[in-house]
Design a protein around this motif. Structure first.
Motif, mmCIF file in Angstrom:
data_model
loop_
_atom_site.group_PDB
_atom_site.id
_atom_site.type_symbol
_atom_site.label_atom_id
_atom_site.label_comp_id
_atom_site.label_asym_id
_atom_site.label_seq_id
_atom_site.Cartn_x
_atom_site.Cartn_y
_atom_site.Cartn_z
ATOM 1 N N UNK A 1 -7.507 21.869 7.179
ATOM 2 C CA UNK A 1 -8.038 20.516 7.434
ATOM 3 C C UNK A 1 -7.002 19.443 7.141
ATOM 4 N N UNK A 2 -5.719 19.825 7.253
ATOM 5 C CA UNK A 2 -4.632 18.875 7.087
ATOM 6 C C UNK A 2 -4.310 18.510 5.652
ATOM 7 N N UNK A 3 -4.926 19.177 4.696
ATOM 8 C CA UNK A 3 -4.717 18.811 3.288
ATOM 9 C C UNK A 3 -3.256 18.964 2.853
ATOM 10 N N UNK A 4 -2.636 20.082 3.185
ATOM 11 C CA UNK A 4 -1.252 20.311 2.789
ATOM 12 C C UNK A 4 -0.300 19.323 3.430
ATOM 13 N N UNK A 5 -0.493 19.086 4.713
ATOM 14 C CA UNK A 5 0.354 18.138 5.436
ATOM 15 C C UNK A 5 0.171 16.726 4.884
ATOM 16 N N UNK A 6 -1.060 16.329 4.655
ATOM 17 C CA UNK A 6 -1.324 15.002 4.099
ATOM 18 C C UNK A 6 -0.733 14.870 2.700
ATOM 19 N N UNK A 7 -0.840 15.919 1.902
ATOM 20 C CA UNK A 7 -0.261 15.882 0.550
ATOM 21 C C UNK A 7 1.244 15.659 0.618
ATOM 22 N N UNK A 8 1.905 16.363 1.528
ATOM 23 C CA UNK A 8 3.353 16.183 1.652
ATOM 24 C C UNK A 8 3.687 14.771 2.113
ATOM 25 N N UNK A 9 2.922 14.226 3.031
ATOM 26 C CA UNK A 9 3.155 12.855 3.486
ATOM 27 C C UNK A 9 2.909 11.839 2.371
ATOM 28 N N UNK A 10 2.040 12.209 1.436
ATOM 29 C CA UNK A 10 1.778 11.358 0.272
ATOM 30 C C UNK A 10 2.776 11.605 -0.852
ATOM 31 N N UNK A 11 3.833 12.378 -0.567
ATOM 32 C CA UNK A 11 4.906 12.687 -1.517
ATOM 33 C C UNK A 11 4.431 13.508 -2.709
ATOM 34 N N UNK A 12 3.367 14.298 -2.509
ATOM 35 C CA UNK A 12 2.903 15.207 -3.547
ATOM 36 C C UNK A 12 3.621 16.544 -3.383
ATOM 37 N N UNK A 13 3.761 17.298 -4.462
ATOM 38 C CA UNK A 13 4.434 18.589 -4.337
ATOM 39 C C UNK A 13 3.609 19.572 -3.494
ATOM 40 N N UNK A 14 4.274 20.263 -2.596
ATOM 41 C CA UNK A 14 3.628 21.289 -1.774
ATOM 42 C C UNK A 14 4.513 22.521 -1.764
ATOM 43 N N UNK A 15 3.899 23.663 -1.525
ATOM 44 C CA UNK A 15 4.651 24.913 -1.473
ATOM 45 C C UNK A 15 5.320 25.122 -0.123
ATOM 46 N N UNK A 16 5.014 24.285 0.811
ATOM 47 C CA UNK A 16 5.458 24.482 2.186
ATOM 48 C C UNK A 16 5.992 23.178 2.756
ATOM 49 N N UNK A 17 6.944 23.275 3.661
ATOM 50 C CA UNK A 17 7.456 22.088 4.345
ATOM 51 C C UNK A 17 6.638 21.872 5.615
#
Length: 83
Positions: free
Chosen positions: A44-60
């Protein structure tokens, strides 16, 4: 040693909410793959949105979407799919 067959996702399976003739597939295909879009939709776009919000993610996620332009298009599909 035999490897298991890899089943790739097709655009038709990923974008069931879209009319195939609307040009969306061609635009998304310029930036990313149906596999990436399927994974973002499932999340539901959570990982992508987190990365755009400059939060740490395990994936690019942004990189896998082909950059910021691709990421915006993929998030638009998340929005369209979950309306």
């Amino acid at each position: 040693m035999t490897s298991a067959p890899h089943h790739r996702t097709t655009w038709a399976r990923v974008l069931t909410h879209r009319d195939p003739a609307d040009g969306c597939v061609a635009e998304l295909a310029r930036w990313t793959t149906p596999d990436v879009v399927a994974e973002v939709l499932a999340d539901r776009g959570r990982g992508l949105t987190a990365q755009l919000d400059a939060l740490p993610t395990e994936r690019d996620w942004v990189g896998e979407c082909g950059g910021l332009s691709g990421a915006v298009l993929v998030l638009a599909e998340v929005d369209a799919a979950h309306r």
